[in-house]
Motif scaffolding. Structure first.
Motif, PDB file in Angstrom:
ATOM      1  N   MET A   1      -3.989  -9.512   2.628  1.00  0.00           N
ATOM      2  CA  MET A   1      -2.901 -10.338   2.152  1.00  0.00           C
ATOM      3  C   MET A   1      -2.829 -11.626   2.952  1.00  0.00           C
ATOM      4  SD  MET A   1       0.213  -7.693   1.459  1.00  0.00           S
ATOM      5  CE  MET A   1       0.594  -7.876   3.146  1.00  0.00           C
ATOM      6  N   GLU A   2      -2.907 -11.492   4.256  1.00  0.00           N
ATOM      7  CA  GLU A   2      -2.819 -12.683   5.098  1.00  0.00           C
ATOM      8  C   GLU A   2      -3.984 -13.631   4.847  1.00  0.00           C
ATOM      9  OE1 GLU A   2      -2.390 -11.285   9.084  1.00  0.00           O
ATOM     10  OE2 GLU A   2      -0.522 -10.248   8.627  1.00  0.00           O
ATOM     11  N   LYS A  30      -0.772   0.572  -2.043  1.00  0.00           N
ATOM     12  CA  LYS A  30       0.449  -0.066  -2.533  1.00  0.00           C
ATOM     13  C   LYS A  30       1.496  -0.179  -1.426  1.00  0.00           C
ATOM     14  CE  LYS A  30       2.655  -1.803  -6.040  1.00  0.00           C
ATOM     15  NZ  LYS A  30       2.212  -3.001  -6.727  1.00  0.00           N
ATOM     16  N   GLU A  31       1.585   0.838  -0.582  1.00  0.00           N
ATOM     17  CA  GLU A  31       2.567   0.825   0.508  1.00  0.00           C
ATOM     18  C   GLU A  31       2.230  -0.188   1.600  1.00  0.00           C
ATOM     19  OE1 GLU A  31       2.620   4.888   1.821  1.00  0.00           O
ATOM     20  OE2 GLU A  31       3.668   5.570   0.014  1.00  0.00           O
ATOM     21  N   ASN A  32       1.001  -0.656   1.616  1.00  0.00           N
ATOM     22  CA  ASN A  32       0.567  -1.537   2.694  1.00  0.00           C
ATOM     23  C   ASN A  32       0.245  -2.954   2.264  1.00  0.00           C
ATOM     24  OD1 ASN A  32       0.322   0.119   5.311  1.00  0.00           O
ATOM     25  ND2 ASN A  32      -0.427   1.464   3.704  1.00  0.00           N
ATOM     26  N   ILE A  33       0.678  -3.321   1.075  1.00  0.00           N
ATOM     27  CA  ILE A  33       0.519  -4.697   0.608  1.00  0.00           C
ATOM     28  C   ILE A  33       1.858  -5.230   0.144  1.00  0.00           C
ATOM     29  CG2 ILE A  33      -1.889  -4.387  -0.076  1.00  0.00           C
ATOM     30  CD1 ILE A  33      -0.846  -4.323  -3.016  1.00  0.00           C
ATOM     31  N   GLN A  34       1.897  -6.524  -0.038  1.00  0.00           N
ATOM     32  CA  GLN A  34       3.093  -7.172  -0.581  1.00  0.00           C
ATOM     33  C   GLN A  34       2.664  -8.117  -1.686  1.00  0.00           C
ATOM     34  OE1 GLN A  34       4.920  -9.205   2.704  1.00  0.00           O
ATOM     35  NE2 GLN A  34       5.431  -7.333   3.776  1.00  0.00           N
ATOM     36  N   ALA A  35       3.557  -8.354  -2.621  1.00  0.00           N
ATOM     37  CA  ALA A  35       3.291  -9.306  -3.705  1.00  0.00           C
ATOM     38  C   ALA A  35       2.980 -10.654  -3.090  1.00  0.00           C
ATOM     39  CB  ALA A  35       4.498  -9.395  -4.626  1.00  0.00           C
ATOM     40  N   CYS A  37      -0.167  -9.762  -3.876  1.00  0.00           N
ATOM     41  CA  CYS A  37      -1.354  -8.923  -3.827  1.00  0.00           C
ATOM     42  C   CYS A  37      -1.138  -7.689  -4.707  1.00  0.00           C
ATOM     43  CB  CYS A  37      -1.627  -8.512  -2.385  1.00  0.00           C
ATOM     44  SG  CYS A  37      -3.249  -7.803  -2.125  1.00  0.00           S
ATOM     45  N   LYS A  38      -2.198  -7.263  -5.406  1.00  0.00           N
ATOM     46  CA  LYS A  38      -2.116  -6.137  -6.339  1.00  0.00           C
ATOM     47  C   LYS A  38      -3.226  -5.144  -6.049  1.00  0.00           C
ATOM     48  CE  LYS A  38      -0.631  -9.482  -9.679  1.00  0.00           C
ATOM     49  NZ  LYS A  38      -1.257 -10.460 -10.522  1.00  0.00           N
TER      50      LYS A  38
END
Length: 81
Positions: A1-2, A30-35, A37-38
């Motif tokens: 993500m970063e 899913k628990e370890n990403i943030q929008a 990101c998919k």
């Protein structure tokens, strides 16, 4: 993500865990990403039930070679990805 990636993908078979996509793997991603990101998933998703389970677990894209079978609610070849 970063790093600015749009998607993370669960492995499709080259590691210790094997080649079959699992809802467990999808949930971890899913628990370890943030929008924005998919999660993309692939690996033995060969029925409508497996595909629905992946979406319910948090996947937003599924790669499969069983598209026609899934659309027709049949089972795709288990040897395909």
């Amino acid at each position: 993500m970063e790093a600015g990636v749009d998607w993370v993908k669960q492995s499709s078979g080259w590691g210790k865990g094997g080649c079959e996509a699992t809802t467990h793997d999808v949930r971890i991603l899913k628990e370890n990403i943030q929008a924005p990101c998919k999660v993309k998933v692939s690996g033995k998703v060969n029925t409508i039930e497996k595909m629905q389970a992946m979406f319910e677990a948090g996947a937003e894209l599924v790669g499969t070679s069983s598209g026609p079978e899934i659309v027709n609610r049949m089972v795709g070849d288990i040897n395909n990805y």
